[in-house]
Design an enzyme around this catalytic site. Structure first.
Site, short mmCIF file in Angstrom:
data_model
loop_
_atom_site.label_atom_id
_atom_site.label_comp_id
_atom_site.label_asym_id
_atom_site.label_seq_id
_atom_site.Cartn_x
_atom_site.Cartn_y
_atom_site.Cartn_z
CD GLU A 57 22.75 76.53 83.46
OE1 GLU A 57 22.22 77.48 83.83
OE2 GLU A 57 24.12 76.53 83.07
CG ASP A 61 15.84 75.61 84.00
OD1 ASP A 61 15.49 75.62 84.90
OD2 ASP A 61 15.05 76.37 83.24
CD GLU A 133 18.99 74.50 86.48
OE1 GLU A 133 17.93 74.75 87.13
OE2 GLU A 133 19.96 75.18 85.75
#
Length: 243
Positions: A57, A61, A133
């Site tokens: 994640e 991102d 993400e």
């Protein structure tokens, strides 16, 4: 002991990868992207070493931001840094990403701990956003930058198209307040008028009021989503009344 992907899970991941349009070299990285920390913690208690998706994640991102930043830099040479930052924020906001995750059916394949699963974790906007993400991070590691960048642009193409047309669908609440204040210095008030569904899968209904009059209704899985939908409807009604 190391985590092993069993045959039924491997088949599930293969089918999901086909649906996503990505031919993964290593399905384990996709499995990791779809593993919530609540599940990993339960497995750890059983002496099984299962990686969760939080690191992916974090990576996804960054990939998401770079892909959007590169696109905006190239397509809007006349925009300032501040304006580009606002546009990017509108494109990668949590509501947009959770909706994309829903469209990709990621929640159906997310491994969750028993408690999180019972509380409707597969439908929670925050978990879906994080999973989206994480999948982007997995694609980047498995396929490289160019594939990851193209994937991001494809999944957010509707939102990007709105930006290109000058119809940036970002924060309807902010847009409504700005227009209401400019017209009559009215304050917008959001009121919760209904809740439905079990605790783990709630639906909220809000109305947007200007000077005590209802201008818009909105429903959503979160209060924030419902307020945004109410603001969107109110904005359309307000603009119609000003024409």
């Amino acid at each position: 002991m190391p985590w092993k992907i069993y045959e039924n899970r491997r088949k599930e991941l293969t089918e999901l990868a086909e649906h996503l349009g990505v031919r993964f070299n290593d399905l384990a990285i996709l499995d990791e992207a779809l593993t919530h920390s609540s599940y990993a913690n339960e497995m750890k208690a059983r002496k099984k070493d299962v990686p969760d998706n939080e690191r992916l994640e974090f990576l996804g991102d960054a990939v998401l931001e770079l892909a959007m930043s590169t696109y905006l830099y190239r397509h809007f040479p006349d925009k300032t840094e501040g304006t580009l930052s606002k546009i990017r924020a509108s494109l990668v906001r949590d509501l947009t990403l959770s909706h994309r995750a829903e469209e990709m059916h990621l929640g159906e394949h997310l491994l969750l701990g028993h408690g999180e699963s019972m509380n409707g974790g597969a439908h929670k906007p925050s978990l879906l956003e994080n999973t989206f993400e994480a999948v982007i991070g997995a694609i980047y590691l498995d396929q490289g930058w160019e594939t990851a960048e193209m994937y991001v642009l494809d999944k957010l193409k509707e939102d990007i198209s709105a930006v290109d047309k000058g119809e940036n669908r970002k924060d309807y609440k902010t847009m409504l307040q700005e227009e209401a204040y400019a017209d009559s210095e009215s304050e917008v008030v959001y009121e919760l008028v209904g809740e439905s569904g079990p605790d783990h899968d709630k639906r909220f209904e809000f109305v947007a009021k200007l000077d005590g009059k209802i201008y818009g209704h909105g429903k959503g899985r979160s209060k924030k989503e419902a307020e945004q939908q109410a603001a969107k409807e109110a904005l359309e009604k307000l603009r119609g009344s000003l024409e």
